[in-house]
Design a protein around this motif. Sequence first.
Motif, PDB file in Angstrom:
ATOM      1  N   PRO A   4       3.251   5.324   4.118  1.00 45.13           N
ATOM      2  CA  PRO A   4       2.615   6.644   3.987  1.00 45.13           C
ATOM      3  C   PRO A   4       3.594   7.708   3.491  1.00 45.13           C
ATOM      4  CG  PRO A   4       2.299   5.713   6.208  1.00 45.13           C
ATOM      5  CD  PRO A   4       3.350   4.906   5.530  1.00 45.13           C
ATOM      6  N   ALA A   5       3.034   8.913   3.221  1.00 42.21           N
ATOM      7  CA  ALA A   5       3.841  10.065   2.806  1.00 42.21           C
ATOM      8  C   ALA A   5       3.009  11.299   3.120  1.00 42.21           C
ATOM      9  CB  ALA A   5       4.159   9.981   1.316  1.00 42.21           C
ATOM     10  N   GLY A   6       3.370  12.436   2.485  1.00 44.84           N
ATOM     11  CA  GLY A   6       2.663  13.682   2.748  1.00 44.84           C
ATOM     12  C   GLY A   6       1.500  13.924   1.806  1.00 44.84           C
ATOM     13  N   ASP A   7       0.699  14.910   2.141  1.00 51.43           N
ATOM     14  CA  ASP A   7      -0.412  15.408   1.332  1.00 51.43           C
ATOM     15  C   ASP A   7      -0.782  16.753   1.984  1.00 51.43           C
ATOM     16  OD1 ASP A   7      -2.418  14.234  -0.917  1.00 51.43           O
ATOM     17  OD2 ASP A   7      -3.560  15.446   0.487  1.00 51.43           O
ATOM     18  N   ILE A   8      -2.009  17.209   1.845  1.00 48.06           N
ATOM     19  CA  ILE A   8      -2.373  18.506   2.430  1.00 48.06           C
ATOM     20  C   ILE A   8      -2.102  18.474   3.936  1.00 48.06           C
ATOM     21  CG2 ILE A   8      -4.274  20.073   2.974  1.00 48.06           C
ATOM     22  CD1 ILE A   8      -5.518  19.398   0.294  1.00 48.06           C
TER      23      ILE A   8
ATOM     24  N   GLY B 177       3.995  12.383 -10.227  1.00 54.23           N
ATOM     25  CA  GLY B 177       5.425  12.543  -9.995  1.00 54.23           C
ATOM     26  C   GLY B 177       5.823  12.432  -8.541  1.00 54.23           C
ATOM     27  N   GLY B 178       4.932  12.876  -7.661  1.00 56.33           N
ATOM     28  CA  GLY B 178       5.249  12.816  -6.237  1.00 56.33           C
ATOM     29  C   GLY B 178       5.388  11.391  -5.743  1.00 56.33           C
ATOM     30  N   VAL B 179       4.356  10.579  -6.014  1.00 55.82           N
ATOM     31  CA  VAL B 179       4.406   9.193  -5.543  1.00 55.82           C
ATOM     32  C   VAL B 179       5.464   8.398  -6.294  1.00 55.82           C
ATOM     33  CG1 VAL B 179       2.625   8.223  -7.077  1.00 55.82           C
ATOM     34  CG2 VAL B 179       2.958   7.278  -4.771  1.00 55.82           C
TER      35      VAL B 179
ATOM     36  N   GLU C  77      -8.280   6.804  -6.225  1.00 53.20           N
ATOM     37  CA  GLU C  77      -7.459   7.424  -7.287  1.00 53.20           C
ATOM     38  C   GLU C  77      -6.021   6.920  -7.223  1.00 53.20           C
ATOM     39  OE1 GLU C  77      -9.891  10.272  -9.330  1.00 53.20           O
ATOM     40  OE2 GLU C  77      -7.778  10.780  -9.193  1.00 53.20           O
ATOM     41  N   GLN C  78      -5.525   6.710  -5.983  1.00 53.06           N
ATOM     42  CA  GLN C  78      -4.115   6.347  -5.788  1.00 53.06           C
ATOM     43  C   GLN C  78      -3.781   4.999  -6.426  1.00 53.06           C
ATOM     44  OE1 GLN C  78      -2.545   8.822  -3.702  1.00 53.06           O
ATOM     45  NE2 GLN C  78      -0.645   8.075  -4.609  1.00 53.06           N
ATOM     46  N   ILE C  79      -4.771   4.073  -6.439  1.00 55.20           N
ATOM     47  CA  ILE C  79      -4.520   2.745  -7.023  1.00 55.20           C
ATOM     48  C   ILE C  79      -4.013   2.893  -8.459  1.00 55.20           C
ATOM     49  CG2 ILE C  79      -5.526   0.527  -7.675  1.00 55.20           C
ATOM     50  CD1 ILE C  79      -7.839   1.111  -5.712  1.00 55.20           C
ATOM     51  N   PHE C  80      -4.738   3.716  -9.237  1.00 57.74           N
ATOM     52  CA  PHE C  80      -4.460   3.806 -10.673  1.00 57.74           C
ATOM     53  C   PHE C  80      -3.301   4.753 -10.957  1.00 57.74           C
ATOM     54  CE2 PHE C  80      -7.981   1.185 -10.927  1.00 57.74           C
ATOM     55  CZ  PHE C  80      -8.970   1.696 -10.111  1.00 57.74           C
ATOM     56  N   LYS C  81      -3.155   5.765 -10.122  1.00 63.64           N
ATOM     57  CA  LYS C  81      -2.017   6.672 -10.234  1.00 63.64           C
ATOM     58  C   LYS C  81      -0.726   5.894 -10.013  1.00 63.64           C
ATOM     59  CE  LYS C  81      -2.247  10.334  -7.701  1.00 63.64           C
ATOM     60  NZ  LYS C  81      -2.132  11.388  -6.661  1.00 63.64           N
ATOM     61  N   ASN C  82      -0.687   5.120  -8.932  1.00 63.03           N
ATOM     62  CA  ASN C  82       0.519   4.357  -8.616  1.00 63.03           C
ATOM     63  C   ASN C  82       0.816   3.328  -9.703  1.00 63.03           C
ATOM     64  OD1 ASN C  82       0.374   5.920  -6.356  1.00 63.03           O
ATOM     65  ND2 ASN C  82       0.222   4.233  -4.889  1.00 63.03           N
TER      66      ASN C  82
ATOM     67  N   ILE D 191       8.246   5.262   5.487  1.00 61.04           N
ATOM     68  CA  ILE D 191       7.549   6.516   5.159  1.00 61.04           C
ATOM     69  C   ILE D 191       8.412   7.286   4.173  1.00 61.04           C
ATOM     70  CG2 ILE D 191       8.569   7.951   6.997  1.00 61.04           C
ATOM     71  CD1 ILE D 191       5.689   8.933   7.591  1.00 61.04           C
ATOM     72  N   THR D 192       7.783   8.006   3.240  1.00 58.56           N
ATOM     73  CA  THR D 192       8.576   8.783   2.270  1.00 58.56           C
ATOM     74  C   THR D 192       8.253  10.265   2.404  1.00 58.56           C
ATOM     75  OG1 THR D 192       6.898   8.433   0.565  1.00 58.56           O
ATOM     76  CG2 THR D 192       8.737   6.857   0.653  1.00 58.56           C
ATOM     77  N   GLY D 193       9.137  11.069   1.815  1.00 62.64           N
ATOM     78  CA  GLY D 193       9.036  12.519   1.986  1.00 62.64           C
ATOM     79  C   GLY D 193       9.878  12.961   3.166  1.00 62.64           C
TER      80      GLY D 193
ATOM     81  N   ALA E 262      -3.225   3.441  -1.413  1.00 57.74           N
ATOM     82  CA  ALA E 262      -3.712   3.696  -0.053  1.00 57.74           C
ATOM     83  C   ALA E 262      -3.796   5.203   0.160  1.00 57.74           C
ATOM     84  CB  ALA E 262      -2.783   3.089   0.988  1.00 57.74           C
ATOM     85  N   LYS E 263      -4.445   5.609   1.228  1.00 57.19           N
ATOM     86  CA  LYS E 263      -4.457   7.020   1.650  1.00 57.19           C
ATOM     87  C   LYS E 263      -4.936   7.045   3.099  1.00 57.19           C
ATOM     88  CE  LYS E 263      -3.559  10.904  -0.670  1.00 57.19           C
ATOM     89  NZ  LYS E 263      -2.878  10.991  -1.981  1.00 57.19           N
ATOM     90  N   GLY E 264      -4.556   8.111   3.795  1.00 55.99           N
ATOM     91  CA  GLY E 264      -5.018   8.202   5.172  1.00 55.99           C
ATOM     92  C   GLY E 264      -4.990   9.642   5.634  1.00 55.99           C
TER      93      GLY E 264
ATOM     94  N   TYR F  47       0.855  -1.188   0.000  1.00 58.58           N
ATOM     95  CA  TYR F  47       0.000   0.000   0.000  1.00 58.58           C
ATOM     96  C   TYR F  47       0.889   1.234   0.000  1.00 58.58           C
ATOM     97  CZ  TYR F  47      -3.318  -3.534   1.698  1.00 58.58           C
ATOM     98  OH  TYR F  47      -4.091  -4.660   1.857  1.00 58.58           O
ATOM     99  N   LYS F  48       0.509   2.248  -0.794  1.00 55.90           N
ATOM    100  CA  LYS F  48       1.338   3.461  -0.890  1.00 55.90           C
ATOM    101  C   LYS F  48       0.427   4.657  -1.106  1.00 55.90           C
ATOM    102  CE  LYS F  48       5.265   5.670  -0.906  1.00 55.90           C
ATOM    103  NZ  LYS F  48       4.696   6.762  -0.068  1.00 55.90           N
ATOM    104  N   GLY F  49       0.573   5.681  -0.270  1.00 55.97           N
ATOM    105  CA  GLY F  49      -0.240   6.882  -0.455  1.00 55.97           C
ATOM    106  C   GLY F  49      -0.075   7.827   0.708  1.00 55.97           C
ATOM    107  N   GLY F  50      -0.527   9.065   0.502  1.00 56.06           N
ATOM    108  CA  GLY F  50      -0.248  10.127   1.463  1.00 56.06           C
ATOM    109  C   GLY F  50      -1.149  10.120   2.687  1.00 56.06           C
ATOM    110  N   LEU F  51      -0.796  11.033   3.600  1.00 52.66           N
ATOM    111  CA  LEU F  51      -1.603  11.325   4.786  1.00 52.66           C
ATOM    112  C   LEU F  51      -2.021  12.777   4.691  1.00 52.66           C
ATOM    113  CD1 LEU F  51       0.651   9.686   7.550  1.00 52.66           C
ATOM    114  CD2 LEU F  51      -1.552   8.798   6.729  1.00 52.66           C
TER     115      LEU F  51
ATOM    116  N   ALA G 243      14.873  15.777  -4.504  1.00 62.13           N
ATOM    117  CA  ALA G 243      13.847  16.051  -5.529  1.00 62.13           C
ATOM    118  C   ALA G 243      12.463  15.552  -5.155  1.00 62.13           C
ATOM    119  CB  ALA G 243      14.253  15.499  -6.896  1.00 62.13           C
ATOM    120  N   ARG G 244      12.284  14.940  -3.938  1.00 62.90           N
ATOM    121  CA  ARG G 244      10.928  14.514  -3.561  1.00 62.90           C
ATOM    122  C   ARG G 244      10.064  15.737  -3.305  1.00 62.90           C
ATOM    123  NH1 ARG G 244       6.556  14.321  -3.329  1.00 62.90           N
ATOM    124  NH2 ARG G 244       5.060  12.790  -2.436  1.00 62.90           N
ATOM    125  N   LYS G 245      10.624  16.775  -2.655  1.00 63.54           N
ATOM    126  CA  LYS G 245       9.871  18.003  -2.338  1.00 63.54           C
ATOM    127  C   LYS G 245       9.358  18.638  -3.641  1.00 63.54           C
ATOM    128  CE  LYS G 245      12.317  21.617  -1.179  1.00 63.54           C
ATOM    129  NZ  LYS G 245      13.145  22.634  -0.453  1.00 63.54           N
TER     130      LYS G 245
END
Length: 455
Positions: free
Chosen positions: A172-176, A382-384, A119-124, A202-204, A134-136, A98-102, A214-216
């Motif tokens: 997990p990673a970042g989001d808003i 690009g972020g993920v 959305e994250q399923i298909f983006k990834n 965790i990434t970011g 994933a997302k949280g 599972y991969k996605g932001g918080l 370059a992740r930022k």
Amino acid sequence: MVTVNNDQIAIEYIDGVYNKLQQSHSHEPEFLQAVKEIIYSLKPVFAQRPEYMKMSLLERIVEPERVVKFRVAWQDDSGKVQVNRGFRVQYSSAIGPYKGGLRFHPSVNESIVKFLGFEQIFKNSLTGQPIGGAKGGSDFDPKGKSDSEIMRFCQAFMTELHKYIGPHEDVPAGDIGVGAREIGFLFGQYNRIKAAYQPGVITGKLPRFGGSLARKEATGYGTVYFVQEMLKEINESFEGQTVVVSGSGNVSTYAIEKAQQLGATVVACSDSNGFIYDPQGINLDTVKDIKEVRAARIKEYIDVHPHATYTENCNKIWTVKCDIALPCATQNEIDEQSAQLLITNGVKAIGEGANMPSTLEAINIYFKNNVLFAPAKAANAGGVAVSALEMAQNSMRLFWSFEEVDEKLQEIMINIYNNSREAAKEFGHENNLLIGANIAGFIKVADAMIAQGVI
Ligand SMILES: NC(=O)C1=CN([C@@H]2O[C@H](COP(=O)(O)OP(=O)(O)OC[C@H]3O[C@@H](n4cnc5c(N)ncnc54)[C@H](OP(=O)(O)O)[C@@H]3O)[C@@H](O)[C@H]2O)C=CC1
Ligand SMILES: N=C(CCC(=O)O)C(=O)O
């Protein structure tokens, strides 16, 4: 005898799944919006591959593999006990962990995290990297909180979340509302609990403790790289274009930076209170000082640059005439009326840096007027993608240069663009990158689900 053709069978199948979802999830409008936009674009796939219907792929993929909801209790600086809600939607692990932001924002609820996770399923999948969806997040509002309060909240949040995540389980990673500061506190608490340094969880992260260079910049840069590819189709580029970018956070800031590097004039950006307009071009150093350094309001820009103007109501940013619009703030920020205004003012291209920033009605306006449209799950991947590159560096104990990561990012964004275009053409919707991205992202996950049995 009436022969019912495959298209009819496919649309009836999709209608059946969506109508059932509407009945059981009428209280989750953002989730239903994300599902509707994706599953109806898959009609040609189900018409051509009836085995997907036979194996109930749609019924399975719209249902998350797991939803974790939990209480987050913490103490503010006055000693008062606060309570927030925490979520982690582990949507699909068919092609990777599972991969996605918080997202930390008062508007966060189960509908929001499920729309983001779906959305994250298909983006990834589109990134070509081995990562599931994933997302949280939480309804915790970081605005106005001290660093100590944010630290205590992140520690309380991770004390619960750590039970369900790991470098091979869920990353997990970042989001808003979740930037490098929050990622650092979350990472520190996880390692304390596990009594081990596990950078891949965790990434970011900041580069000084395992984050990727370059992740930022990755999401904002990637959105511009994708739109640049799209502009080549009409022999255009960012050079000399007037651009409007909503938001002034992570994605917006680096979309502005890359657009300016490519020769564009970015004349407006916003925050949740309003937007600034600078006809001479946004001074990004001032924006970074206001937002990244002082976490202040974008309104302060006109104190430094009095020739610029500030307008209350961030949604009015779409009244500014531009060639290219990059919505990089939040979902549903461009509605039908704003989309029509952009068209009337001569917009050539829309590039979605945010997740689901255009309503379905706005998207219809783009297509009706033949505007170039870069859909979020392709354009902001690009972020993920660079998050996955951070995971790769962590697992190999390597540290790539900024230029190495940026080169990989450009290659990934061009691949996403080409794969989306090819899928759109193959399934009879040439030049429709929304349908192409949804199909290209879906097929890879669908074939993995078929191969892994009824799970
Ligand atoms: N970070 C990432 O890696 C990725 C993020 N995204 C998406 O990009 C978008 C922005 O995320 P990110 O830059 O990380 O977040 P940030 O918190 O860094 O910035 C968010 C920006 O959007 C504004 N904003 C937030 N909510 C609203 C709202 N309801 N109305 C108007 N403006 C709002 C914020 O203003 P204010 O400061 O006033 O709150 C801020 O300027 C989101 O849709 C996110 O899901 C997509 C891919 C990757
Ligand atoms: N918030 C993100 C980034 C997710 C990630 O880097 O794992 C997104 O792709 O929407």
